[in-house]
Design an enzyme around this catalytic site. Structure first.
Site, PDB file in Angstrom:
ATOM      1  N   GLY A  70       0.831  -1.285   0.024  1.00 62.73           N
ATOM      2  CA  GLY A  70       0.179   0.063  -0.101  1.00 62.73           C
ATOM      3  C   GLY A  70       0.926   1.324   0.053  1.00 62.73           C
ATOM      4  O   GLY A  70       0.527   2.213  -0.502  1.00 62.73           O
ATOM      5  N   SER A 199      -3.319  -3.539  -1.057  1.00 63.39           N
ATOM      6  CA  SER A 199      -2.387  -4.040  -0.244  1.00 63.39           C
ATOM      7  C   SER A 199      -2.739  -5.257   0.102  1.00 63.39           C
ATOM      8  O   SER A 199      -3.978  -5.497   0.706  1.00 63.39           O
ATOM      9  CB  SER A 199      -1.904  -3.377   0.916  1.00 63.39           C
ATOM     10  OG  SER A 199      -0.783  -3.950   1.740  1.00 63.39           O
ATOM     11  N   HIS A 201      -1.585  -7.748   2.216  1.00 61.12           N
ATOM     12  CA  HIS A 201      -1.747  -8.458   3.635  1.00 61.12           C
ATOM     13  C   HIS A 201      -2.645  -7.945   4.426  1.00 61.12           C
ATOM     14  O   HIS A 201      -2.966  -8.165   5.667  1.00 61.12           O
ATOM     15  CB  HIS A 201      -0.294  -7.953   4.296  1.00 61.12           C
ATOM     16  CG  HIS A 201      -0.168  -6.468   4.876  1.00 61.12           C
ATOM     17  ND1 HIS A 201      -0.259  -6.224   6.217  1.00 61.12           N
ATOM     18  CD2 HIS A 201       0.137  -5.301   4.369  1.00 61.12           C
ATOM     19  CE1 HIS A 201       0.075  -4.873   6.435  1.00 61.12           C
ATOM     20  NE2 HIS A 201       0.472  -4.381   5.073  1.00 61.12           N
ATOM     21  N   CYS A 325       1.397   2.437  13.006  1.00 63.77           N
ATOM     22  CA  CYS A 325       2.667   3.049  13.057  1.00 63.77           C
ATOM     23  C   CYS A 325       2.723   4.157  14.013  1.00 63.77           C
ATOM     24  O   CYS A 325       3.988   4.507  14.583  1.00 63.77           O
ATOM     25  CB  CYS A 325       3.024   3.455  11.742  1.00 63.77           C
ATOM     26  SG  CYS A 325       1.808   4.379  10.884  1.00 63.77           S
TER      27      CYS A 325
HETATM   28  C1  LIG Z   1      -5.157   3.011   4.535  1.00 59.52           C
HETATM   29  C2  LIG Z   1      -3.809   2.413   4.642  1.00 59.52           C
HETATM   30  N1  LIG Z   1      -3.154   2.862   3.419  1.00 59.52           N
HETATM   31  C3  LIG Z   1      -1.963   2.359   3.237  1.00 59.52           C
HETATM   32  C4  LIG Z   1      -1.448   1.368   4.187  1.00 59.52           C
HETATM   33  C5  LIG Z   1      -0.068   1.020   3.953  1.00 59.52           C
HETATM   34  O1  LIG Z   1      -0.011  -0.297   3.080  1.00 59.52           O
HETATM   35  P1  LIG Z   1       1.377  -1.193   3.392  1.00 59.52           P
HETATM   36  O2  LIG Z   1       1.447  -1.591   4.730  1.00 59.52           O
HETATM   37  O3  LIG Z   1       1.154  -2.174   2.444  1.00 59.52           O
HETATM   38  O4  LIG Z   1       2.368  -0.382   3.191  1.00 59.52           O
HETATM   39  C6  LIG Z   1      -2.288   0.938   5.339  1.00 59.52           C
HETATM   40  C7  LIG Z   1      -1.473   0.232   6.316  1.00 59.52           C
HETATM   41  O5  LIG Z   1      -1.725   0.317   7.399  1.00 59.52           O
HETATM   42  C8  LIG Z   1      -3.458   1.582   5.545  1.00 59.52           C
HETATM   43  O6  LIG Z   1      -4.491   1.304   6.397  1.00 59.52           O
END
Ligand SMILES: Cc1ncc(COP(=O)(O)O)c(C=O)c1O
Length: 385
Positions: A70, A199, A201, A325
């Site tokens: 993502g 994404s 996962h 995060c």
């Molecule tokens: C809304 C959203 N966008 C982007 C991401 C990032 O995706 P990735 O973990 O595959 O880099 C996340 C992951 O937490 C997400 O929840």
């Protein structure tokens, strides 16, 4: 008992996706760009996955670019489209204030490069209003980025309506659908967007695999340059095992979508109802509808979320205080702050995000442990005061 209620952070890998990945990793080691048979086998595994993922979102396989997830898809969408649109003279980017950091931090980087950026406000509902976009949109706007489902609240943004508004000014529309794909029906044509991030996962596929859907004819520059992989849109030897796993997860996600959504919504609604009725001083954050079926975000008055998270973890229950995060810091979530919630309420909030493996018995287990944990933490805070 170990109970996992943190599926918006990541999901367990579907068993058949994992089996496929192991087989591909072990046996199909060809480079998908190689002309010989092993290479062509790897390419055909990728083609199959491309077809499964594009079917899941109502797209053409040729419009899909595989990425590392993502974050890369969001970066590619924003940086790639910004670079391609630079010659048009448009210098304005719009996103919502509740986007994931993958979008927000990328916008900050673009702002340092001379782009003007506007973050759309959200009210207590956690949903962006069409009026907010109308107010922000100018003839100068190059890209509008609106996430589909919010990762912390689960609220679904009116992407189709917002995309139609953006189009009146000729702006390109990107949606981060990382938290909606395989949770609710996602169809790129119905959403009316130009770019969509997903994404693996988040839907029982592997970490480090994702895709950016790019509507045919959309101007976008690659951010990874090198070889001619992915029709010169994303250079680098493809991670075939992960892509294969994503394909299987996409196919299984599509087939289970309706049944899973109804089951998860029933579990989530019970969890929410029981918490609100059994524990005083609790509130659901954000609008309850429209929401993805697996998520609820609840504030517990006079309870520090980090402490509650740890207390639940000691009981074997995994939850989150918001975006993964930002966990480990006491910074209240930017999403809850953007909604105008007072800092203390944002610091009292726990996200419960359910997934395919969760059961009624697990909700019962949570409902047995949670009120006691809350009561204990409240009594400690009371004693200290
Ligand atoms: C809304 C959203 N966008 C982007 C991401 C990032 O995706 P990735 O973990 O595959 O880099 C996340 C992951 O937490 C997400 O929840």
């Amino acid at each position: 008992m170990r109970v996992y209620f943190d599926h918006n952070a990541t999901t367990p890998v579907d068993v058949s996706a994992a089996d496929t990945m192991i087989r591909v990793l072990r046996d199909e080691y060809g480079n998908a760009s190689s002309v010989h048979r092993l290479g062509q086998q790897a390419k055909s595994i990728m083609d199959e996955a491309r077809s499964a993922v594009s079917t899941l979102i109502g797209a053409e396989p040729s419009e899909l670019v595989f990425t590392s997830g993502g974050t890369e898809s969001d970066n590619f969408a924003l940086r790639g489209a910004a670079e391609a649109l630079e010659p048009t003279g448009r210098k304005h980017l719009i996103a919502t204030s509740i986007e994931h950091e993958a979008v927000l931090v990328t916008l900050k980087a673009l702002a340092r490069g001379g782009w003007r950026t506007t973050l759309l406000p959200v009210g207590e509902s956690g949903i962006v209003s069409p009026e907010a976009l109308k107010d922000a949109l100018t003839d100068d706007t190059a890209i509008v980025s609106v996430m589909h489902a919010n990762n912390e609240l689960g609220t679904i943004q009116p992407v189709a309506e917002l995309a139609a508004i953006a189009r009146t000014k000729g702006a390109l529309v990107h949606t981060d659908a990382v938290q909606s794909v395989a949770k609710i029906p996602v169809n790129v044509r119905e959403l009316g967007v130009d770019l969509l991030s997903l994404s693996a996962h988040k839907f029982n596929g592997p970490k480090g695999a994702g895709a950016l859907w790019i509507k045919r004819g959309t101007r976008i520059a690659p951010i990874l340059t090198g070889g001619k992989h992915e029709r010169t849109r994303r250079a680098g030897t493809e991670n075939v095992p992960a892509i294969a796993g994503m394909g299987v997860a996409a196919e299984r996600g599509r087939l289970k979508l309706g049944a899973d959504a109804a089951r998860l919504a029933a579990l989530r609604d019970r969890l929410e109802r029981e918490i609100l009725s059994r524990i005083p001083g609790t509130m659901v954050n954000g609008a309850r509808e429209p929401r993805v079926p697996n998520t609820t975000n609840i504030s517990f008055e006079r309870v520090e979320a980090e402490s509650l998270l740890i207390a639940l973890d000691l009981e074997g229950i995994a939850v989150s205080t918001g975006a993964a995060c930002s966990s480990g810091t006491l910074e209240p979530s930017h999403v809850l702050r953007a909604m105008g919630l007072p800092t203390h309420r944002a610091q009292n909030s726990i996200r419960f995000s359910l997934g395919a493996g969760n059961t009624d018995a697990e909700i019962d287990f949570l409902l047995e442990k949670l009120p006691k944990a809350v009561e204990k933490l409240r009594s400690l805070t009371g004693a200290r005061r």
